[in-house]
Enzyme design. Sequence first.
Site, PDB file in Angstrom:
ATOM      1  N   HIS A 156      26.274  68.156  15.757  1.00 53.23           N
ATOM      2  CA  HIS A 156      26.731  67.093  16.677  1.00 53.23           C
ATOM      3  C   HIS A 156      26.303  67.396  18.107  1.00 53.23           C
ATOM      4  CE1 HIS A 156      29.370  65.850  13.318  1.00 53.23           C
ATOM      5  NE2 HIS A 156      29.523  67.160  13.169  1.00 53.23           N
ATOM      6  N   SER A 277       4.425  66.757  40.054  1.00 53.69           N
ATOM      7  CA  SER A 277       4.751  65.409  40.506  1.00 53.69           C
ATOM      8  C   SER A 277       4.006  65.121  41.799  1.00 53.69           C
ATOM      9  CB  SER A 277       6.258  65.311  40.735  1.00 53.69           C
ATOM     10  OG  SER A 277       6.563  64.293  41.655  1.00 53.69           O
ATOM     11  N   LYS A 283       8.420  69.985  41.136  1.00 52.61           N
ATOM     12  CA  LYS A 283       8.457  69.639  39.720  1.00 52.61           C
ATOM     13  C   LYS A 283       7.436  70.387  38.864  1.00 52.61           C
ATOM     14  CE  LYS A 283      10.698  67.109  37.850  1.00 52.61           C
ATOM     15  NZ  LYS A 283      10.629  65.649  37.708  1.00 52.61           N
ATOM     16  N   GLU A 290       6.620  65.650  25.964  1.00 52.34           N
ATOM     17  CA  GLU A 290       7.040  64.245  26.075  1.00 52.34           C
ATOM     18  C   GLU A 290       6.035  63.316  25.403  1.00 52.34           C
ATOM     19  OE1 GLU A 290       8.497  63.390  30.297  1.00 52.34           O
ATOM     20  OE2 GLU A 290       7.709  65.421  30.437  1.00 52.34           O
TER      21      GLU A 290
END
Length: 458
Positions: A156, A277, A283, A290
């Site tokens: 969970h 970034s 970043k 992704e």
Amino acid sequence: MALWGGRFDTPTDALVWQFNQSLPFDRKMWREDITGSIAHARMLGVQGIIPAADADALVAGLVTLRDDIDAGTAELPPDAEDIHSAVEQLLRERLGPAVAGKLHTGRSRNDQVATDIRLWLRGRCDTLKLALHGLRKQLVELADANPDAILPGRTHHQHAQPVYLAHHLLAYFWMLGRDESRIVDARIRMNLLPLGAGALAGTPYPLNRHMVAAELGFDGVFENSLDAVGDRDFAIEVTAACSITMMHLSRFAEEIVLWMSPEFGFIELSDAVTTGSSIMPQKKNPDVAELIRGKSGRVYGDLVTLLTLMKGLVLAYNKDLQEDKEPLFDAVETTELCVTLMQRMLSDAKFKKDRMLASMHGDFSTATDLADALAVDGVPFREAHEIVGRVVRGSIEAGVGLEDLTLADLQQYDVRFTARALDAITPTASANARTSYGGTARTSIDHQLVQARIALGL
Ligand code: ARG
């Protein structure tokens, strides 16, 4: 130029020609198309269907053409309808129509394209299998290189019980092993020769289909000509296997994205596989993970495209089938690329075992071990569960974790707690207690690693 001008008065509308044309995407199969034609031409000669000298000229012409395309000294005519017409046109320019025109004896583009796709896909199955094998080997190496890292196993998405990182990584090893076997399995079923089916009904020529099959490395020939030209199961099977592989990769990619976040901090990906970034100087983004996660969607789309394409399609060949190539090519190429990049991303990843350990401080993930310790000392497990539940509640109220409790603290909940309980509640003791076959104990993982190496043939 079309291969079928004879019965038409007016030329094809330009937009229709473009709409009908598949060369822009089926050119990918140029080598397989020539390979199939060489086997067909040779067989036509051996069977005496065309003169041996013509067969020899066709084979030599096709071999030279293949070398020239490879060397970049011959180019596929961009205006050809499809790859089959393009190769035939080039051959005609070189050998003249009298000889080149004999290649298509006893053959249709319908059985030809079905053969080409199988030849192409067979090769891609082999490279995809190798890529999967490489990723699985990488996982075993990472499991070896991180023998004592323990992280919170989850159910969970909540901390459940400590597990070794090696155990977690090996879970993906076995998933990807099933993917590998699905590809191997699909390849076996796809390896039948459609050529010789003709357009749909067979041909009147005394072809030797088994000779062609042997030359092209097929295990046999289709028993039914309608099935041979109308079947695309093999494309769907491989795309389905790719979809399952991508689903696995997307799960792993999602975990890597989470592990890379500051809240987790379980993994550090190298600069070479991350991006920055344009606005936020600090970043370092896990774009590869992704994108792998994102690309799973497009492979599923390819599968749905193929299933929908085939749904309700009457026998035998229909032009709809030309729409099979783009989704199939996309699915296998995307999947192979994602598998390769997953391996690349993991190859220099650093796992942060201190962060993993720290994340389990105060998380009660060894509460089961506390109950098991009571059970070993004779308390029925149900009762032990209840007692430890009260320990957890009391500790939350007091703002402490299980690891902060003394034996005296525990005995305030139940006098039957012994020193065994304190020994049991470290993450290491908890993980190592799970000695069942396939469990997360170090001893079980060592056995699992032996099995993994056997599975890899190491
Ligand atoms: N380009 C076609 C395809 O991909 C080749 C077969 C053409 N057959 C035909 N009857 N028009 O399906």
